[in-house]
Design a protein around this motif. Structure first.
Motif, PDB file in Angstrom:
ATOM      1  N   GLU A 297      70.404  12.555  69.390  1.00 57.22           N
ATOM      2  CA  GLU A 297      70.231  12.045  68.037  1.00 57.22           C
ATOM      3  C   GLU A 297      71.461  12.303  67.171  1.00 57.22           C
ATOM      4  O   GLU A 297      71.831  11.471  66.341  1.00 57.22           O
ATOM      5  CB  GLU A 297      68.988  12.677  67.401  1.00 57.22           C
ATOM      6  N   HIS A 298      72.125  13.441  67.385  1.00 55.84           N
ATOM      7  CA  HIS A 298      73.327  13.697  66.590  1.00 55.84           C
ATOM      8  C   HIS A 298      74.441  12.735  66.988  1.00 55.84           C
ATOM      9  O   HIS A 298      75.191  12.256  66.123  1.00 55.84           O
ATOM     10  CB  HIS A 298      73.805  15.136  66.762  1.00 55.84           C
ATOM     11  N   LEU A 299      74.543  12.435  68.257  1.00 57.44           N
ATOM     12  CA  LEU A 299      75.544  11.466  68.698  1.00 57.44           C
ATOM     13  C   LEU A 299      75.288  10.109  68.049  1.00 57.44           C
ATOM     14  O   LEU A 299      76.228   9.430  67.606  1.00 57.44           O
ATOM     15  CB  LEU A 299      75.529  11.345  70.216  1.00 57.44           C
ATOM     16  N   LEU A 300      74.048   9.701  67.961  1.00 58.51           N
ATOM     17  CA  LEU A 300      73.724   8.433  67.315  1.00 58.51           C
ATOM     18  C   LEU A 300      74.125   8.456  65.840  1.00 58.51           C
ATOM     19  O   LEU A 300      74.591   7.451  65.300  1.00 58.51           O
ATOM     20  CB  LEU A 300      72.230   8.134  67.462  1.00 58.51           C
ATOM     21  N   ARG A 301      73.973   9.601  65.177  1.00 52.06           N
ATOM     22  CA  ARG A 301      74.394   9.708  63.782  1.00 52.06           C
ATOM     23  C   ARG A 301      75.911   9.581  63.668  1.00 52.06           C
ATOM     24  O   ARG A 301      76.432   8.977  62.728  1.00 52.06           O
ATOM     25  CB  ARG A 301      73.915  11.022  63.168  1.00 52.06           C
TER      26      ARG A 301
END
Length: 325
Positions: A297-301
């Motif tokens: 999820e952090h990578l997507l952000r």
């Protein structure tokens, strides 16, 4: 083509150009037309800078987004590409100014820019070298002659970053007096975007976040607000981080998701987008369950911060898919 991210964070600590000129405080959003003061313009409309006049270029980039093109007579295509970019600036109605630098005659400019260029590209093996300047800070774009028709997304992102930093002046791109008189005033920023920009200028990131969130509540499809919100959140997360300690912690604990997230954020701030993506993808590979989902999820952000149209995002998405399955 190597491209760099565009964000408020990208303006922090890239390289010191004080030896050739120091940029003043950021211009207010909606600043009026301005020129770079860099030097004389060629028949093709390309302004040329010298070591002596480069201070004006640096100062001018606090008012008008500036594109530097480093060329040499030994590579004729490099000058032709600079002139093509000057023509592109006219298509953009002067929303950025293009400044050429003859490397053979101006070694001081190249010397000042070498640290950030080597950090980004390593060996400079082709010309021209093209980079942006906002508030005196360089943003390396690419090496070598590129297809002008394919560069619009790059310059659109550059102008978005400039607007986020309050640099919205326009250059005189040679329109005649009648055309200038007939031009409509540039559109004003939406009120919430204006509030966010002003909050960023005074260092109030909480207020900027609130303004962007309100803009998204009103219009969930507002891409500029979503990009701005992501950049503000990145700035907030990296405030107060000790770069050396953060990177050491990440190196010592490859499976520690919060440690890898902090280091990836610093990678993006420093312009090392591919390193940030690779770090988080590696973290996805070595974790499982909720920790793996947190890393994903952090990578997507981070994809949202860099811009989903950036080709490096598409590459990283494929790598993430391979890591997950």
């Amino acid at each position: 083509m190597t491209q760099q991210p565009f964000s408020n964070a990208a303006l922090r600590g890239a390289v010191d150009l004080s030896g050739l000129g120091k940029a003043p405080a950021a211009a207010r959003p909606g600043a009026g037309p301005a020129t770079s003061g860099a030097g004389t313009a060629s028949d093709a409309g390309l302004t040329q800078a010298t070591d002596a006049s480069f201070e004006a270029v640096v100062k001018g980039s606090s008012t008008v987004p500036t594109v530097l093109v480093l060329w040499t007579a030994q590579v004729p295509d490099s000058l032709q590409h600079a002139e093509a970019l000057a023509a592109l600036s006219r298509d953009y109605e002067g929303r950025f100014v293009v400044v050429g630098v003859d490397l053979g005659a101006n070694p001081g400019i190249m010397q000042a820019l070498t640290p950030v260029l080597q950090q980004t590209f390593g060996q400079i093996d082709s010309l021209p070298v093209v980079l942006g300047l906002i508030q005196g800070q360089p943003m390396p774009f690419y090496l070598g002659v590129q297809d002008i028709a394919q560069l619009q997304p790059l310059f659109d992102q550059f102008l978005q970053a400039a607007a986020t930093n309050g640099v919205t002046g326009r250059a005189d791109v040679g329109a005649d007096e009648e055309e200038v008189a007939d031009e409509e005033a540039p559109d004003e920023l939406p009120p919430l975007h204006q509030s966010a920009f002003e909050a960023i200028e005074r260092g109030d990131l909480d207020a900027a976040r609130t303004a962007y969130e309100q803009a998204l509540a009103q219009d969930p499809s507002d891409a500029d607000a979503r990009l701005g919100l992501g950049q503000v959140e990145l700035l907030t997360r990296t405030q107060g981080l000790d770069p050396a300690a953060t990177r050491e912690a990440a190196a010592q604990r490859p499976g520690d998701v919060p440690a890898q997230i902090a280091a990836a954020d610093l990678d993006v701030v420093g312009g090392h987008v591919e390193d940030a993506f690779a770090r988080m993808i590696d973290t996805v590979r070595v974790t499982a369950g909720e920790e793996r989902n947190q890393a994903r999820e952090h990578l997507l952000r981070l994809f949202e911060v860099v811009g989903t149209q950036d080709p490096r995002v598409a590459t990283a998405r494929r790598a993430l898919t391979n890591a997950l399955f």
